[in-house]
Design a protein around this motif. Structure first.
Motif, PDB file in Angstrom:
ATOM      1  N   ARG A 193      -1.435  -6.678   1.862  1.00 40.28           N
ATOM      2  CA  ARG A 193      -0.626  -7.444   2.804  1.00 40.28           C
ATOM      3  C   ARG A 193       0.470  -8.188   2.046  1.00 40.28           C
ATOM      4  NH1 ARG A 193      -4.615  -9.100   5.432  1.00 40.28           N
ATOM      5  NH2 ARG A 193      -4.801 -11.228   4.654  1.00 40.28           N
ATOM      6  N   ASP A 194       0.123  -8.694   0.868  1.00 43.43           N
ATOM      7  CA  ASP A 194       1.126  -9.356   0.025  1.00 43.43           C
ATOM      8  C   ASP A 194       2.185  -8.344  -0.440  1.00 43.43           C
ATOM      9  OD1 ASP A 194      -0.171 -11.758   0.282  1.00 43.43           O
ATOM     10  OD2 ASP A 194      -1.181 -11.668  -1.668  1.00 43.43           O
ATOM     11  N   GLN A 195       1.753  -7.118  -0.746  1.00 44.26           N
ATOM     12  CA  GLN A 195       2.708  -6.066  -1.141  1.00 44.26           C
ATOM     13  C   GLN A 195       3.681  -5.790  -0.002  1.00 44.26           C
ATOM     14  OE1 GLN A 195       1.687  -2.055  -3.143  1.00 44.26           O
ATOM     15  NE2 GLN A 195       1.984  -1.445  -1.003  1.00 44.26           N
ATOM     16  N   TYR A 196       3.147  -5.725   1.209  1.00 38.75           N
ATOM     17  CA  TYR A 196       3.975  -5.467   2.395  1.00 38.75           C
ATOM     18  C   TYR A 196       5.006  -6.587   2.572  1.00 38.75           C
ATOM     19  CZ  TYR A 196       5.179  -4.601   7.296  1.00 38.75           C
ATOM     20  OH  TYR A 196       5.856  -4.370   8.467  1.00 38.75           O
ATOM     21  N   LYS A 197       4.554  -7.836   2.457  1.00 40.22           N
ATOM     22  CA  LYS A 197       5.458  -8.974   2.621  1.00 40.22           C
ATOM     23  C   LYS A 197       6.524  -8.995   1.527  1.00 40.22           C
ATOM     24  CE  LYS A 197       2.011 -11.975   4.833  1.00 40.22           C
ATOM     25  NZ  LYS A 197       1.137 -13.173   4.639  1.00 40.22           N
ATOM     26  N   ARG A 198       6.110  -8.695   0.305  1.00 40.30           N
ATOM     27  CA  ARG A 198       7.052  -8.702  -0.817  1.00 40.30           C
ATOM     28  C   ARG A 198       8.115  -7.618  -0.638  1.00 40.30           C
ATOM     29  NH1 ARG A 198       3.536  -8.273  -4.242  1.00 40.30           N
ATOM     30  NH2 ARG A 198       3.679  -6.105  -4.918  1.00 40.30           N
ATOM     31  N   ALA A 199       7.683  -6.432  -0.207  1.00 35.19           N
ATOM     32  CA  ALA A 199       8.627  -5.327   0.012  1.00 35.19           C
ATOM     33  C   ALA A 199       9.625  -5.686   1.099  1.00 35.19           C
ATOM     34  CB  ALA A 199       7.856  -4.056   0.381  1.00 35.19           C
ATOM     35  N   HIS A 200       9.136  -6.307   2.188  1.00 34.65           N
ATOM     36  CA  HIS A 200      10.033  -6.662   3.285  1.00 34.65           C
ATOM     37  C   HIS A 200      11.013  -7.757   2.890  1.00 34.65           C
ATOM     38  CE1 HIS A 200       8.104  -3.943   5.970  1.00 34.65           C
ATOM     39  NE2 HIS A 200       8.712  -4.432   7.028  1.00 34.65           N
ATOM     40  N   LYS A 201      10.589  -8.680   2.036  1.00 34.83           N
ATOM     41  CA  LYS A 201      11.491  -9.729   1.574  1.00 34.83           C
ATOM     42  C   LYS A 201      12.605  -9.122   0.715  1.00 34.83           C
ATOM     43  CE  LYS A 201      11.607 -14.350  -0.421  1.00 34.83           C
ATOM     44  NZ  LYS A 201      12.403 -14.823   0.711  1.00 34.83           N
ATOM     45  N   LYS A 202      12.232  -8.174  -0.157  1.00 34.53           N
ATOM     46  CA  LYS A 202      13.219  -7.497  -1.001  1.00 34.53           C
ATOM     47  C   LYS A 202      14.222  -6.710  -0.155  1.00 34.53           C
ATOM     48  CE  LYS A 202      11.808  -7.828  -5.486  1.00 34.53           C
ATOM     49  NZ  LYS A 202      12.677  -7.991  -6.679  1.00 34.53           N
ATOM     50  N   PHE A 203      13.764  -6.258   0.999  1.00 39.81           N
ATOM     51  CA  PHE A 203      14.531  -5.373   1.868  1.00 39.81           C
ATOM     52  C   PHE A 203      15.641  -6.097   2.630  1.00 39.81           C
ATOM     53  CE2 PHE A 203      14.608  -2.403   5.658  1.00 39.81           C
ATOM     54  CZ  PHE A 203      15.028  -1.288   4.950  1.00 39.81           C
ATOM     55  N   GLU A 204      15.646  -7.407   2.567  1.00 37.83           N
ATOM     56  CA  GLU A 204      16.641  -8.199   3.303  1.00 37.83           C
ATOM     57  C   GLU A 204      18.061  -7.775   2.918  1.00 37.83           C
ATOM     58  OE1 GLU A 204      15.768 -12.270   2.540  1.00 37.83           O
ATOM     59  OE2 GLU A 204      13.939 -12.286   3.754  1.00 37.83           O
ATOM     60  N   GLY A 205      18.905  -7.651   3.924  1.00 45.33           N
ATOM     61  CA  GLY A 205      20.283  -7.225   3.695  1.00 45.33           C
ATOM     62  C   GLY A 205      20.511  -5.759   3.977  1.00 45.33           C
ATOM     63  N   ILE A 206      19.428  -4.998   4.126  1.00 46.96           N
ATOM     64  CA  ILE A 206      19.528  -3.570   4.449  1.00 46.96           C
ATOM     65  C   ILE A 206      19.492  -3.396   5.967  1.00 46.96           C
ATOM     66  CG2 ILE A 206      18.437  -1.312   4.260  1.00 46.96           C
ATOM     67  CD1 ILE A 206      19.488  -2.112   1.609  1.00 46.96           C
ATOM     68  N   GLU A 207      20.454  -2.643   6.479  1.00 49.09           N
ATOM     69  CA  GLU A 207      20.479  -2.302   7.898  1.00 49.09           C
ATOM     70  C   GLU A 207      19.972  -0.873   8.068  1.00 49.09           C
ATOM     71  OE1 GLU A 207      23.635  -1.086  11.413  1.00 49.09           O
ATOM     72  OE2 GLU A 207      24.384  -1.794   9.464  1.00 49.09           O
ATOM     73  N   THR A 208      19.078  -0.665   9.020  1.00 46.60           N
ATOM     74  CA  THR A 208      18.592   0.690   9.296  1.00 46.60           C
ATOM     75  C   THR A 208      19.024   1.103  10.697  1.00 46.60           C
ATOM     76  OG1 THR A 208      16.472  -0.026  10.232  1.00 46.60           O
ATOM     77  CG2 THR A 208      16.558   0.326   7.847  1.00 46.60           C
ATOM     78  N   ARG A 209      19.411   2.361  10.821  1.00 45.13           N
ATOM     79  CA  ARG A 209      19.698   2.874  12.164  1.00 45.13           C
ATOM     80  C   ARG A 209      19.558   4.394  12.187  1.00 45.13           C
ATOM     81  NH1 ARG A 209      25.251   1.521  10.722  1.00 45.13           N
ATOM     82  NH2 ARG A 209      26.593   3.379  10.736  1.00 45.13           N
ATOM     83  N   GLU A 210      19.092   4.882  13.332  1.00 38.89           N
ATOM     84  CA  GLU A 210      18.963   6.321  13.518  1.00 38.89           C
ATOM     85  C   GLU A 210      20.358   6.911  13.704  1.00 38.89           C
ATOM     86  OE1 GLU A 210      17.035   9.499  16.692  1.00 38.89           O
ATOM     87  OE2 GLU A 210      16.185   7.469  16.553  1.00 38.89           O
ATOM     88  N   LEU A 211      20.616   8.023  13.016  1.00 34.45           N
ATOM     89  CA  LEU A 211      21.940   8.623  13.059  1.00 34.45           C
ATOM     90  C   LEU A 211      21.987   9.771  14.067  1.00 34.45           C
ATOM     91  CD1 LEU A 211      23.026   8.759   9.284  1.00 34.45           C
ATOM     92  CD2 LEU A 211      23.090   6.856  10.912  1.00 34.45           C
ATOM     93  N   SER A 212      23.050   9.808  14.839  1.00 35.25           N
ATOM     94  CA  SER A 212      23.297  10.907  15.772  1.00 35.25           C
ATOM     95  C   SER A 212      23.837  12.100  14.997  1.00 35.25           C
ATOM     96  CB  SER A 212      24.319  10.470  16.824  1.00 35.25           C
ATOM     97  OG  SER A 212      25.588  10.256  16.193  1.00 35.25           O
ATOM     98  N   LEU A 213      24.000  13.224  15.689  1.00 38.78           N
ATOM     99  CA  LEU A 213      24.587  14.403  15.041  1.00 38.78           C
ATOM    100  C   LEU A 213      25.977  14.080  14.498  1.00 38.78           C
ATOM    101  CD1 LEU A 213      24.717  17.391  14.283  1.00 38.78           C
ATOM    102  CD2 LEU A 213      25.408  17.894  16.649  1.00 38.78           C
ATOM    103  N   ASP A 214      26.784  13.379  15.291  1.00 37.25           N
ATOM    104  CA  ASP A 214      28.133  13.025  14.831  1.00 37.25           C
ATOM    105  C   ASP A 214      28.078  12.142  13.588  1.00 37.25           C
ATOM    106  OD1 ASP A 214      29.298  14.471  16.852  1.00 37.25           O
ATOM    107  OD2 ASP A 214      29.637  12.757  18.175  1.00 37.25           O
ATOM    108  N   ASP A 215      27.106  11.214  13.565  1.00 34.07           N
ATOM    109  CA  ASP A 215      26.943  10.339  12.395  1.00 34.07           C
ATOM    110  C   ASP A 215      26.558  11.156  11.156  1.00 34.07           C
ATOM    111  OD1 ASP A 215      27.420   7.999  13.862  1.00 34.07           O
ATOM    112  OD2 ASP A 215      25.301   7.791  14.399  1.00 34.07           O
ATOM    113  N   ILE A 216      25.650  12.104  11.353  1.00 32.54           N
ATOM    114  CA  ILE A 216      25.187  12.926  10.225  1.00 32.54           C
ATOM    115  C   ILE A 216      26.340  13.746   9.664  1.00 32.54           C
ATOM    116  CG2 ILE A 216      23.658  14.832   9.562  1.00 32.54           C
ATOM    117  CD1 ILE A 216      21.664  13.756  11.682  1.00 32.54           C
ATOM    118  N   VAL A 217      27.154  14.313  10.554  1.00 35.07           N
ATOM    119  CA  VAL A 217      28.318  15.072  10.102  1.00 35.07           C
ATOM    120  C   VAL A 217      29.297  14.156   9.365  1.00 35.07           C
ATOM    121  CG1 VAL A 217      30.334  16.387  10.867  1.00 35.07           C
ATOM    122  CG2 VAL A 217      28.089  16.818  11.900  1.00 35.07           C
ATOM    123  N   LEU A 218      29.512  12.956   9.908  1.00 34.57           N
ATOM    124  CA  LEU A 218      30.428  11.992   9.293  1.00 34.57           C
ATOM    125  C   LEU A 218      29.989  11.622   7.876  1.00 34.57           C
ATOM    126  CD1 LEU A 218      32.855  10.016   9.614  1.00 34.57           C
ATOM    127  CD2 LEU A 218      31.203   8.342  10.511  1.00 34.57           C
TER     128      LEU A 218
END
Length: 383
Positions: free
Chosen positions: A201-226
């Motif tokens: 659980r501490d590993q999970y929390k540490r990983a998520h804290k490090k992850f701050e500043g990263i944006e995630t989003r699912e890409l459409s076909l147009d995004d993938i081509v771009l």
């Protein structure tokens, strides 16, 4: 075998009616995925599609892949040692033309499927005959197939196949398939995290804290081509640093996958300051979630624990969309076990078409396979 016949096809347009009805339970044998291979297979790969008939009725389908390893830029650049150089020399000179019965691009028993009960003795006979026919096809083109491999069987199947058609072949086990059986009581990602022991659980929390500043989003076909060039750059960095490769994807592979499979294929991009720094991909295969290829910027991966966060994100998607299990495949065994995946042994069978080399296979093959020492992690609280 009297009423069971087969036919080998070289293009999707030739496939018989009802192919998708027969292959319904495995997305990797549906024509939508096979079209991805036809349109964007690795440049050193040629695919063959096998229809199995009983009294002229289609009852099974299978996949075979020919690989010309002479066209490969690199077998993998991570391990610089004598064993690697010897392995590369052997493959270049004694195994450069390889035929796989199965799918060499993914981990798991995805090489064939039937819509009725067929005994494994018959399946083994059919696959062996297909291998002989495809080998002869290449011989007529003055191409000598060196290695024939029947790829990725679960243990119960391997035991039965070893009793009949595959009895004289060399049986091998490479890295296990990391499979995560999701618990039915996990309805939300928070349920999964709550099941961790304190350390993980501490590993999970540490990983998520490090992850701050990263944006995630699912890409459409147009995004993938771009973002196609950047996606390929990130994929290629990871692929060429793998311990061993037999292919590299075509640049348009992910766009082709999204175009053919639509919502059944998901590519999630990871952005830092609006720049794509990583991605992961998933294929929805019935109640099974299949992880596919990914890529990342090495520096960002180290700073942001990007790979571990990708594993957590894929698991979250699996839980919240009620999948029963996630196939994480080979490689990175220890970190995958730290998020809950467990190793499942996969067996393959292989022979060399030169009978003298084939006799030496039990001595040669173990020396070619990279050695992996790892410790399985057990992240959950004891019940």
């Amino acid at each position: 075998m009297e009423t069971t016949t087969y036919k080998i096809y070289s293009t999707i347009s030739q496939l018989p009616n009802y192919w998708d009805e027969v292959s319904l339970e495995n997305a990797f044998l549906q024509t939508s995925y096979l079209k991805v291979l036809e349109q964007s297979a690795p440049s050193n790969m040629q695919c063959f599609y096998i229809g199995v008939f009983e009294n002229f009725e289609l009852i099974g389908v299978a996949l075979a892949q020919y690989l010309n390893l002479n066209k490969l830029e690199s077998f993998g650049e991570r391990d610089k040692c004598l064993k690697t150089y010897v392995r590369n020399f052997v493959f270049r000179n004694f195994g450069s033309h390889a035929l796989f019965l199965g799918n060499n691009m993914i981990t798991g028993q995805n090489g064939y499927i039937f819509n009725k009960e067929i005994d494994l003795k018959t399946i083994g006979e059919i696959l062996s005959k297909c291998a002989d026919e495809i080998t002869l096809y290449f011989k007529k083109q003055n191409i000598k197939i060196h290695i024939v491999s029947f790829k990725d069987f679960y243990q119960d199947c391997a035991v039965e196949l070893k009793k009949s058609s595959f009895a004289k072949m060399y049986e091998f086990n490479t890295q296990p398939n990391m499979i995560f059986e999701l618990q039915p009581q996990w309805k939300l990602n928070e349920d999964y995290v709550a099941s961790f022991s304190k350390k993980y659980r501490d590993q999970y929390k540490r990983a998520h804290k490090k992850f701050e500043g990263i944006e995630t989003r699912e890409l459409s076909l147009d995004d993938i081509v771009l973002h196609e060039n950047r996606i390929y750059e990130l994929y290629h960095h990871v692929a060429k640093n793998a311990p061993f490769n037999t292919f590299f994807l075509a640049k348009n592979h992910f766009a082709s996958f999204k175009k053919q499979c639509g919502n059944g294929f998901i590519l999630v991009g990871y952005f830092l300051n609006h720049e794509l720094v990583g991605f992961h991909t998933l294929l929805l295969n019935g109640t099974t979630l299949e992880t596919y290829f990914l890529g990342y910027d090495e520096q960002v991966q180290k700073e942001k624990m990007l790979y571990l966060n990708m594993l957590y994100n894929m698991t979250k998607f699996g839980i919240e969309n009620q999948f029963k299990k996630i196939i994480f495949g080979r490689t990175a065994l220890e970190i995958k076990s730290s998020i809950g995946a467990a190793p499942i042994l996969m067996t393959g069978f292989i022979y060399h078409t030169n009978k003298w080399v084939d006799k030496l296979m039990p001595k040669i093959f173990p020396r070619l396979e990279p050695t992996f020492v790892w410790q399985q992690r057990h992240p959950f609280k004891e019940s």
